[in-house]
Write an enzyme that holds these catalytic residues in place. Structure first.
Site, PDB file in Angstrom:
ATOM      1  N   GLY A 186       0.838  -1.184   0.000  1.00 16.90           N
ATOM      2  CA  GLY A 186       0.000   0.000   0.000  1.00 16.90           C
ATOM      3  C   GLY A 186       0.875   1.237   0.000  1.00 16.90           C
ATOM      4  O   GLY A 186       2.057   1.190   0.370  1.00 16.90           O
ATOM      5  N   CYS A 187       0.333   2.376  -0.424  1.00 17.20           N
ATOM      6  CA  CYS A 187       1.146   3.585  -0.554  1.00 17.20           C
ATOM      7  C   CYS A 187       1.603   4.100   0.817  1.00 17.20           C
ATOM      8  O   CYS A 187       2.793   4.375   1.026  1.00 17.20           O
ATOM      9  CB  CYS A 187       0.393   4.660  -1.321  1.00 17.20           C
ATOM     10  SG  CYS A 187      -1.267   5.040  -0.705  1.00 17.20           S
ATOM     11  N   TYR A 188       0.670   4.231   1.775  1.00 17.24           N
ATOM     12  CA  TYR A 188       1.073   4.632   3.113  1.00 17.24           C
ATOM     13  C   TYR A 188       2.019   3.596   3.712  1.00 17.24           C
ATOM     14  O   TYR A 188       2.984   3.944   4.408  1.00 17.24           O
ATOM     15  CB  TYR A 188      -0.149   4.750   4.022  1.00 17.24           C
ATOM     16  CG  TYR A 188      -0.914   6.046   3.925  1.00 17.24           C
ATOM     17  CD1 TYR A 188      -0.303   7.267   4.145  1.00 17.24           C
ATOM     18  CD2 TYR A 188      -2.288   6.043   3.658  1.00 17.24           C
ATOM     19  CE1 TYR A 188      -1.023   8.456   4.081  1.00 17.24           C
ATOM     20  CE2 TYR A 188      -3.015   7.218   3.596  1.00 17.24           C
ATOM     21  CZ  TYR A 188      -2.378   8.426   3.809  1.00 17.24           C
ATOM     22  OH  TYR A 188      -3.096   9.596   3.757  1.00 17.24           O
ATOM     23  N   ALA A 189       1.742   2.331   3.475  1.00 17.84           N
ATOM     24  CA  ALA A 189       2.568   1.268   4.051  1.00 17.84           C
ATOM     25  C   ALA A 189       4.007   1.369   3.567  1.00 17.84           C
ATOM     26  O   ALA A 189       4.948   1.127   4.333  1.00 17.84           O
ATOM     27  CB  ALA A 189       1.981  -0.095   3.713  1.00 17.84           C
TER      28      ALA A 189
END
Length: 333
Positions: free
Chosen positions: A144-147
């Protein structure tokens, strides 16, 4: 003839960025791009930035993808697993959705709902040992992008015993493209411009993924919608486990990582510097009052947070240098 590549979900923001990267890749040959509602439209109509890409978006489904050597799935969460199951076993797949990231079925049910599709190799090459696992896999789950932004900031500190795995606190701002291309009232320019707004406070679906990737035991995460199209700036804080220089820990961890840059002392990450690149910029310090470790991370949510990361993984899967077709440098102004 290069490596034959197809993109499913090519009409979205991540799909469009994948098309751009694949079209310019020296070893990839784009043979198919599919979509749902935009099927039948020319790629350069749906994505005007891709002028000259002479291709029509095909209908969604496995038939148009089966002839590819490598397939990118840029589909909404919960839609990748069914399509992947219909593709030949020898086709390499990079899934940009969340369907195959989590190991724990309970976490999937709690944060996403529905049936857990099982875990694939996790697609963050900079984690210890992960580059080799990705290179030997035919199925890879993109981060994921935030991850990506948070895990790159936090994982080396916990792995080195420099940060306690409990009581990690993150506040991160993301551009509106992270919410996808679908029409949503709260993403209208009149709603977003001149405003910062938190969302999914304490309930964001990337929390179990970040804990799984970093070894964190508890994580308080507040995401913030920022008035910009793309980019993530994450501020990660943790309790020190011992007296260490967090910047030195990060510099050692990423000494051989081509896309992760620990900035010189006094320079702090900002999103514009990563725009259009596959890079993540990091800086760290110790809070003079609380003594908590602070790491600030910046990346392009459509680059290292999505499509760029996917191409990096795909390069490893087909035996190419991971940097092939990807830019370390951002675009400015």
């Amino acid at each position: 003839m290069g490596i034959r590549v197809a993109v499913a979900g090519a009409s979205g923001y991540a799909g469009g960025e994948l098309l751009r990267l694949v079209a310019a890749h020296p070893e990839f040959e784009l043979v198919a791009a599919t979509a749902h509602s935009q099927a039948g439209h020319r790629v350069d109509v749906v994505h005007p930035q891709l002028a000259g890409l002479d291709m029509v978006l095909g209908p969604a489904g496995p038939d148009a993808l089966a002839g590819a050597d490598l397939v990118f799935l840029a589909l909404p969460h919960g839609e990748s697993a069914a399509l992947a199951a219909q593709l030949p076993a020898d086709v390499r797949i990079v899934d940009l959705g969340a369907d195959h990231r989590l190991a724990n079925p309970y976490d999937w049910a709690h944060y996403y709902g529905g049936t857990h599709a099982g875990q694939w190799t996790y697609g963050l090459p900079e984690l210890p040992g992960q580059r080799e696992l990705i290179a030997s896999s035919t199925r890879v789950a993109n981060t994921g992008c935030y991850a990506a932004a948070i895990s790159l900031a936090l994982a080396p500190l916990i792995a080195a015993g420099a940060a306690e795995p409990a009581d990690v606190v993150v506040v991160a701002a993301s551009g509106t493209s992270g919410a996808g291309r679908g029409a949503k009232a709260h993403l209208l320019a009149s709603e977003v411009m001149g405003d910062l707004s938190p969302y999914r406070v304490g309930t964001h679906q990337h929390v179990p993924e970040i804990k799984q990737a970093t070894g964190a035991r508890s994580l308080s995460f507040t995401p913030v919608l920022a008035p910009m199209p793309r980019g993530i700036l994450a501020t990660v804080t943790a309790v020190p486990a011992r007296g260490v220089d967090p910047q030195a820990v990060l510099a050692e961890a990423y000494a051989d990582a081509p896309f992760v840059h620990v900035l010189p002392e006094g320079r702090w990450p900002h999103t514009a510097a990563t725009l259009g690149s596959n890079s993540c910029h990091l800086q760290a310090t110790v809070d003079v009052d609380s003594r908590r470790l602070i790491v600030v991370s910046a990346l392009d949510n459509l680059g290292k947070g999505a499509a760029g990361q996917a191409v990096q993984n795909a390069n490893l899967m087909v035996g190419l240098p991971e940097t092939t077709g990807l830019s370390v440098c951002g675009v400015a102004p």
